[in-house]
Motif scaffolding. Structure first.
Motif, mmCIF file in Angstrom:
data_model
loop_
_atom_site.group_PDB
_atom_site.id
_atom_site.type_symbol
_atom_site.label_atom_id
_atom_site.label_comp_id
_atom_site.label_asym_id
_atom_site.label_seq_id
_atom_site.Cartn_x
_atom_site.Cartn_y
_atom_site.Cartn_z
ATOM 1 N N ASN A 39 109.719 61.968 80.136
ATOM 2 C CA ASN A 39 109.826 59.754 80.221
ATOM 3 C C ASN A 39 110.289 58.890 78.997
ATOM 4 O O ASN A 39 109.396 59.864 78.420
ATOM 5 N N LEU A 40 110.137 57.923 79.601
ATOM 6 C CA LEU A 40 110.744 56.955 78.046
ATOM 7 C C LEU A 40 109.809 56.439 77.731
ATOM 8 O O LEU A 40 109.479 56.126 78.735
ATOM 9 N N VAL A 41 109.008 56.717 76.895
ATOM 10 C CA VAL A 41 108.010 55.469 76.269
ATOM 11 C C VAL A 41 107.855 54.870 75.244
ATOM 12 O O VAL A 41 108.496 55.177 73.877
ATOM 13 N N ILE A 42 108.036 52.854 75.648
ATOM 14 C CA ILE A 42 108.006 52.233 74.555
ATOM 15 C C ILE A 42 106.933 51.562 73.750
ATOM 16 O O ILE A 42 105.762 51.199 75.146
ATOM 17 N N MET A 43 106.699 51.638 72.443
ATOM 18 C CA MET A 43 105.264 50.526 71.872
ATOM 19 C C MET A 43 106.196 49.710 71.003
ATOM 20 O O MET A 43 107.480 49.591 70.339
ATOM 21 N N GLU A 44 105.236 48.740 71.671
ATOM 22 C CA GLU A 44 105.639 47.303 70.824
ATOM 23 C C GLU A 44 104.530 47.067 69.458
ATOM 24 O O GLU A 44 103.249 47.319 69.740
ATOM 25 N N SER A 45 105.237 47.207 68.457
ATOM 26 C CA SER A 45 103.802 46.915 67.280
ATOM 27 C C SER A 45 104.161 46.059 66.435
ATOM 28 O O SER A 45 105.934 45.356 66.072
ATOM 29 N N GLN A 46 103.412 45.140 65.521
ATOM 30 C CA GLN A 46 103.778 44.358 64.458
ATOM 31 C C GLN A 46 102.897 44.696 62.648
ATOM 32 O O GLN A 46 102.207 45.426 62.599
ATOM 33 N N LEU A 47 103.899 45.271 62.073
ATOM 34 C CA LEU A 47 103.513 45.663 60.877
ATOM 35 C C LEU A 47 103.336 44.880 60.119
ATOM 36 O O LEU A 47 104.415 43.254 59.814
ATOM 37 N N ARG A 48 103.277 44.831 59.264
ATOM 38 C CA ARG A 48 102.306 44.128 57.401
ATOM 39 C C ARG A 48 102.835 44.635 56.374
ATOM 40 O O ARG A 48 101.625 45.620 56.295
ATOM 41 N N TYR A 49 103.063 44.837 55.586
ATOM 42 C CA TYR A 49 103.466 44.612 54.323
ATOM 43 C C TYR A 49 102.219 44.455 53.773
ATOM 44 O O TYR A 49 101.742 43.476 53.505
ATOM 45 N N LYS A 50 102.411 45.452 52.519
ATOM 46 C CA LYS A 50 101.304 44.858 51.539
ATOM 47 C C LYS A 50 101.957 44.331 50.282
ATOM 48 O O LYS A 50 102.996 44.095 50.245
ATOM 49 N N LYS A 51 100.628 43.207 49.943
ATOM 50 C CA LYS A 51 101.457 42.479 49.036
ATOM 51 C C LYS A 51 101.153 43.240 47.786
ATOM 52 O O LYS A 51 99.767 43.805 47.548
ATOM 53 N N PHE A 52 102.046 43.088 46.563
ATOM 54 C CA PHE A 52 101.404 43.883 45.696
ATOM 55 C C PHE A 52 101.107 42.860 44.629
ATOM 56 O O PHE A 52 101.464 41.686 44.803
ATOM 57 N N LYS A 53 99.962 43.072 43.718
ATOM 58 C CA LYS A 53 99.423 41.864 42.349
ATOM 59 C C LYS A 53 100.480 42.743 41.188
ATOM 60 O O LYS A 53 101.352 43.439 41.147
ATOM 61 N N ARG A 54 100.885 41.676 40.904
ATOM 62 C CA ARG A 54 102.229 41.478 39.427
ATOM 63 C C ARG A 54 100.896 41.766 38.188
ATOM 64 O O ARG A 54 99.145 40.990 38.338
ATOM 65 N N THR A 55 100.682 42.594 37.709
ATOM 66 C CA THR A 55 100.678 42.905 36.417
ATOM 67 C C THR A 55 100.504 42.135 35.387
ATOM 68 O O THR A 55 101.877 41.461 34.816
ATOM 69 N N LEU A 56 99.954 41.878 33.864
ATOM 70 C CA LEU A 56 99.816 41.041 33.016
ATOM 71 C C LEU A 56 100.798 41.768 32.255
ATOM 72 O O LEU A 56 101.214 43.163 31.697
ATOM 73 N N GLN A 57 102.068 41.118 31.392
ATOM 74 C CA GLN A 57 102.955 41.626 30.630
ATOM 75 C C GLN A 57 102.452 41.774 29.513
ATOM 76 O O GLN A 57 101.527 40.752 28.559
ATOM 77 N N GLU A 58 103.093 43.066 28.429
ATOM 78 C CA GLU A 58 101.476 43.858 27.776
ATOM 79 C C GLU A 58 102.283 43.172 26.094
ATOM 80 O O GLU A 58 103.781 42.543 26.474
ATOM 81 N N LEU A 59 101.354 42.904 25.528
ATOM 82 C CA LEU A 59 102.031 42.114 23.888
ATOM 83 C C LEU A 59 103.179 43.094 23.191
ATOM 84 O O LEU A 59 102.696 44.660 22.968
ATOM 85 N N ARG A 60 104.300 42.740 23.077
ATOM 86 C CA ARG A 60 104.863 43.373 21.883
ATOM 87 C C ARG A 60 104.397 42.860 20.959
ATOM 88 O O ARG A 60 105.306 42.290 20.525
#
Length: 142
Positions: A39-60
């Motif tokens: 039998n054919l099985v179908i699922m509806e889902s809602q995707l939530r993407y992970k939010k990435f944190k920005r890192t501080l830029q290192e002093l050169r």
């Protein structure tokens, strides 16, 4: 079982426990034309993407400044001035103090000075023009 009127639903969609809240609806279609006993099985889902944190830029550090002998001598004397007396301390404590002294002197003398651009054809004139154009784009009320 021939002649049986009962149906066994053995077709499933596996979802990890972590994502079970994302499943909104799941249906099985019995009369689909797929030419199989499955039998054919179908699922509806809602995707939530992970939010990435920005890192501080290192002093050169502008390490190219340490090529000249005068700068090297000044750098070394400033590091020695920031170090305390040797006394009775463990190697780890002395190593930590040396690292802090080097970082402090490097921040004073090398940060932002003599930056090596990633592209060697960028001269100081081009860099100054870019900084001036950035300053013009920023509104004065900020």
């Amino acid at each position: 079982m021939p002649g049986d009127i009962t149906r066994y639903e053995i077709h499933h969609i596996l979802v990890r426990r972590r994502y079970k809240n994302q499943v909104k609806q799941c249906k099985s279609y019995f009369g689909s034309d797929i030419n199989s006993d499955h039998n054919l099985v179908i699922m509806e889902s809602q995707l939530r993407y992970k939010k990435f944190k920005r890192t501080l830029q290192e002093l050169r550090w502008g390490s190219k400044l340490l090529v000249e002998k005068d700068n090297i001598e000044r750098f070394v004397t400033d590091i020695e001035g920031n170090l305390g007396d040797e006394g009775e301390r463990s190697t780890e404590e002395r190593w930590g103090e040396l690292k802090r002294a080097i970082a402090k002197v490097a921040e004073e003398q090398l940060v932002g000075k003599g930056d090596d651009p990633k592209k060697p054809w960028i001269t100081t004139v081009i860099r100054d023009k870019r900084t001036n154009s950035r300053k013009k784009k920023i509104p004065e009320h900020q």
